[in-house]
Structures are given as C-alpha cells and as structure tokens.
Design a protein around this motif. Sequence first.
Motif, PDB file in Angstrom:
ATOM      1  N   LEU A  45      25.636  31.792  -1.559  1.00 19.02           N
ATOM      2  CA  LEU A  45      26.571  32.164  -2.620  1.00 19.02           C
ATOM      3  C   LEU A  45      26.803  30.940  -3.498  1.00 19.02           C
ATOM      4  O   LEU A  45      27.364  29.939  -3.056  1.00 19.02           O
ATOM      5  CB  LEU A  45      27.902  32.669  -2.061  1.00 19.02           C
ATOM      6  N   ILE A  46      26.341  31.050  -4.725  1.00 20.03           N
ATOM      7  CA  ILE A  46      26.495  29.984  -5.712  1.00 20.03           C
ATOM      8  C   ILE A  46      27.393  30.532  -6.811  1.00 20.03           C
ATOM      9  O   ILE A  46      27.172  31.635  -7.303  1.00 20.03           O
ATOM     10  CB  ILE A  46      25.126  29.561  -6.293  1.00 20.03           C
ATOM     11  N   VAL A  47      28.406  29.779  -7.191  1.00 17.06           N
ATOM     12  CA  VAL A  47      29.338  30.212  -8.227  1.00 17.06           C
ATOM     13  C   VAL A  47      29.357  29.173  -9.332  1.00 17.06           C
ATOM     14  O   VAL A  47      29.491  27.982  -9.075  1.00 17.06           O
ATOM     15  CB  VAL A  47      30.759  30.421  -7.661  1.00 17.06           C
ATOM     16  N   GLU A  48      29.236  29.673 -10.561  1.00 20.88           N
ATOM     17  CA  GLU A  48      29.272  28.811 -11.749  1.00 20.88           C
ATOM     18  C   GLU A  48      30.374  29.328 -12.674  1.00 20.88           C
ATOM     19  O   GLU A  48      30.469  30.532 -12.910  1.00 20.88           O
ATOM     20  CB  GLU A  48      27.927  28.877 -12.470  1.00 20.88           C
ATOM     21  N   VAL A  49      31.188  28.417 -13.182  1.00 19.63           N
ATOM     22  CA  VAL A  49      32.160  28.746 -14.221  1.00 19.63           C
ATOM     23  C   VAL A  49      31.748  27.908 -15.429  1.00 19.63           C
ATOM     24  O   VAL A  49      31.723  26.683 -15.361  1.00 19.63           O
ATOM     25  CB  VAL A  49      33.608  28.394 -13.803  1.00 19.63           C
ATOM     26  N   ALA A  50      31.387  28.597 -16.516  1.00 14.57           N
ATOM     27  CA  ALA A  50      30.861  27.881 -17.673  1.00 14.57           C
ATOM     28  C   ALA A  50      31.241  28.586 -18.970  1.00 14.57           C
ATOM     29  O   ALA A  50      31.725  29.722 -18.963  1.00 14.57           O
ATOM     30  CB  ALA A  50      29.343  27.769 -17.566  1.00 14.57           C
ATOM     31  N   SER A  51      30.991  27.901 -20.061  1.00 14.82           N
ATOM     32  CA  SER A  51      31.292  28.469 -21.371  1.00 14.82           C
ATOM     33  C   SER A  51      30.143  29.299 -21.918  1.00 14.82           C
ATOM     34  O   SER A  51      30.314  30.038 -22.873  1.00 14.82           O
ATOM     35  CB  SER A  51      31.659  27.348 -22.349  1.00 14.82           C
ATOM     36  N   ARG A  52      28.938  29.176 -21.305  1.00 19.18           N
ATOM     37  CA  ARG A  52      27.758  29.962 -21.697  1.00 19.18           C
ATOM     38  C   ARG A  52      26.629  29.672 -20.729  1.00 19.18           C
ATOM     39  O   ARG A  52      26.708  28.706 -19.971  1.00 19.18           O
ATOM     40  CB  ARG A  52      27.332  29.648 -23.127  1.00 19.18           C
ATOM     41  N   ALA A  53      25.603  30.501 -20.774  1.00 18.82           N
ATOM     42  CA  ALA A  53      24.421  30.215 -19.956  1.00 18.82           C
ATOM     43  C   ALA A  53      23.803  28.923 -20.468  1.00 18.82           C
ATOM     44  O   ALA A  53      23.766  28.672 -21.666  1.00 18.82           O
ATOM     45  CB  ALA A  53      23.426  31.359 -20.052  1.00 18.82           C
ATOM     46  N   SER A  54      23.342  28.117 -19.547  1.00 19.34           N
ATOM     47  CA  SER A  54      22.807  26.806 -19.895  1.00 19.34           C
ATOM     48  C   SER A  54      21.600  26.520 -19.009  1.00 19.34           C
ATOM     49  O   SER A  54      21.276  27.310 -18.122  1.00 19.34           O
ATOM     50  CB  SER A  54      23.886  25.746 -19.670  1.00 19.34           C
ATOM     51  N   PRO A  55      20.953  25.393 -19.211  1.00 19.28           N
ATOM     52  CA  PRO A  55      19.884  25.023 -18.279  1.00 19.28           C
ATOM     53  C   PRO A  55      20.370  24.956 -16.827  1.00 19.28           C
ATOM     54  O   PRO A  55      19.621  25.270 -15.915  1.00 19.28           O
ATOM     55  CB  PRO A  55      19.432  23.650 -18.783  1.00 19.28           C
ATOM     56  N   THR A  67      16.533  30.556  -2.006  1.00 19.69           N
ATOM     57  CA  THR A  67      17.285  30.699  -0.755  1.00 19.69           C
ATOM     58  C   THR A  67      17.572  32.155  -0.396  1.00 19.69           C
ATOM     59  O   THR A  67      18.152  32.414   0.655  1.00 19.69           O
ATOM     60  CB  THR A  67      18.635  29.951  -0.847  1.00 19.69           C
ATOM     61  N   GLY A  68      17.203  33.070  -1.288  1.00 18.14           N
ATOM     62  CA  GLY A  68      17.538  34.473  -1.052  1.00 18.14           C
ATOM     63  C   GLY A  68      19.006  34.752  -1.315  1.00 18.14           C
ATOM     64  O   GLY A  68      19.556  35.737  -0.829  1.00 18.14           O
ATOM     65  N   GLY A  69      19.627  33.884  -2.084  1.00 16.86           N
ATOM     66  CA  GLY A  69      21.049  34.025  -2.380  1.00 16.86           C
ATOM     67  C   GLY A  69      21.292  34.656  -3.733  1.00 16.86           C
ATOM     68  O   GLY A  69      20.406  35.292  -4.315  1.00 16.86           O
ATOM     69  N   ARG A  70      22.500  34.459  -4.223  1.00 15.90           N
ATOM     70  CA  ARG A  70      22.844  34.971  -5.541  1.00 15.90           C
ATOM     71  C   ARG A  70      23.757  33.984  -6.251  1.00 15.90           C
ATOM     72  O   ARG A  70      24.478  33.204  -5.620  1.00 15.90           O
ATOM     73  CB  ARG A  70      23.498  36.339  -5.460  1.00 15.90           C
ATOM     74  N   LEU A  71      23.699  34.057  -7.582  1.00 13.36           N
ATOM     75  CA  LEU A  71      24.544  33.240  -8.439  1.00 13.36           C
ATOM     76  C   LEU A  71      25.554  34.148  -9.123  1.00 13.36           C
ATOM     77  O   LEU A  71      25.168  35.133  -9.755  1.00 13.36           O
ATOM     78  CB  LEU A  71      23.703  32.522  -9.495  1.00 13.36           C
ATOM     79  N   VAL A  72      26.834  33.842  -8.972  1.00 14.29           N
ATOM     80  CA  VAL A  72      27.884  34.517  -9.727  1.00 14.29           C
ATOM     81  C   VAL A  72      28.228  33.569 -10.873  1.00 14.29           C
ATOM     82  O   VAL A  72      28.708  32.461 -10.646  1.00 14.29           O
ATOM     83  CB  VAL A  72      29.129  34.799  -8.858  1.00 14.29           C
ATOM     84  N   VAL A  96      21.257  36.803 -10.647  1.00 12.29           N
ATOM     85  CA  VAL A  96      22.506  36.447 -11.322  1.00 12.29           C
ATOM     86  C   VAL A  96      23.406  37.666 -11.508  1.00 12.29           C
ATOM     87  O   VAL A  96      22.977  38.708 -11.977  1.00 12.29           O
ATOM     88  CB  VAL A  96      22.229  35.804 -12.698  1.00 12.29           C
ATOM     89  N   GLU A  97      24.653  37.487 -11.131  1.00 11.29           N
ATOM     90  CA  GLU A  97      25.699  38.480 -11.391  1.00 11.29           C
ATOM     91  C   GLU A  97      26.652  37.844 -12.395  1.00 11.29           C
ATOM     92  O   GLU A  97      27.279  36.823 -12.100  1.00 11.29           O
ATOM     93  CB  GLU A  97      26.443  38.810 -10.103  1.00 11.29           C
ATOM     94  N   PHE A  98      26.730  38.409 -13.597  1.00 10.22           N
ATOM     95  CA  PHE A  98      27.639  37.887 -14.608  1.00 10.22           C
ATOM     96  C   PHE A  98      28.998  38.537 -14.465  1.00 10.22           C
ATOM     97  O   PHE A  98      29.109  39.742 -14.255  1.00 10.22           O
ATOM     98  CB  PHE A  98      27.101  38.153 -16.026  1.00 10.22           C
ATOM     99  N   ARG A  99      30.041  37.723 -14.567  1.00 10.86           N
ATOM    100  CA  ARG A  99      31.428  38.194 -14.555  1.00 10.86           C
ATOM    101  C   ARG A  99      32.107  37.606 -15.781  1.00 10.86           C
ATOM    102  O   ARG A  99      31.857  36.457 -16.141  1.00 10.86           O
ATOM    103  CB  ARG A  99      32.151  37.731 -13.293  1.00 10.86           C
ATOM    104  N   THR A 100      32.964  38.405 -16.420  1.00 13.65           N
ATOM    105  CA  THR A 100      33.602  37.941 -17.649  1.00 13.65           C
ATOM    106  C   THR A 100      35.127  37.888 -17.560  1.00 13.65           C
ATOM    107  O   THR A 100      35.780  37.604 -18.544  1.00 13.65           O
ATOM    108  CB  THR A 100      33.203  38.848 -18.835  1.00 13.65           C
ATOM    109  N   GLU A 101      35.675  38.156 -16.396  1.00 12.04           N
ATOM    110  CA  GLU A 101      37.122  38.078 -16.253  1.00 12.04           C
ATOM    111  C   GLU A 101      37.580  36.612 -16.248  1.00 12.04           C
ATOM    112  O   GLU A 101      36.773  35.696 -16.169  1.00 12.04           O
ATOM    113  CB  GLU A 101      37.572  38.741 -14.944  1.00 12.04           C
TER     114      GLU A 101
END
Length: 138
Positions: A45-55, A67-72, A96-101
């Motif tokens: 489980l990888i979690v990113e909080v960002a202002s936009r998709a980036s490299p 790793t067979g995981g997922r990115l939120v 990738v699972e995008f969340r906008t809340e």
Amino acid sequence: MEQNPLCSVLTTCNNQKRQFGSWGVQQEGSNEFVSALAAGMKAKLIVEVASRASPSTIALAAAARQTGGRLVSILPVPVLDESQEVIKNSGLKDQVEFRTEDPSKILPYCENIDFSLVDCKDENYARLFNLLDVNPTR
C-alpha cells in the motif's frame, strides 16, 4: 540483455515530462530512488498526496506494479483528468487508485501504509504527516 521493466517505465516517465512540460524541479535520479526504495521495501500500500500527477507518481506506480501492490494517489479535483491521462499513457493505470477528497478525510481510512509520499509544496500538507497510519513493520 533484457531491460528491467522499472527502467522502461521510468523512461516513459521522462517522455511524459517532455510531452507535458516540466513537472517541477527535482534532483536527478530522485524518482528512480523513490521507486527503488518503495519496491525494495516490498510496499503493498503506497499513498501519495500531491497537487498533480508527477514523475514521482509514475515511479510509485511502477514500484506498486513490481510488488503487486497499489498506489492511492490523492489529488485535487481540477487535475484529475490530466493525471489520469498521464498514468494511462504510462501503462500503469491498473496500479493507481485516484482519490479527490480532502486528504485529511481520506488518510485516516488508509491503514498500514507501507510507503507514503506527501508533496509539501503547500504548507497545509505538513499537517497530514500526523494522519498517516504507517505499517510498523516497514
């Protein structure tokens, strides 16, 4: 010699950067480092909080694929379509699972995070570190 799939994805990342313009100032090799670190930790489980998709988003998605995981990826609504397009073009949309809340409302539900990246360009994001429920074994 067979090319490492991670190298292929990161090459795609660099091509996306050229196509969509600069995504900000980053240290050379930093995306490869972030991806290798997340993959080396076998992050599921990888979690990113960002202002936009980036490299970095692409690098984390590549690690999730390995790793067979997922990115939120938690992003603001106005950049969702552009960010989804970038990830689709990289071939990593299944990771990738995008969340906008509001991140402060989503993070408490992300339990046992193996790897996280918080874009601190906005000083309000620094408060989010206290909301991360990190996996104690990672």
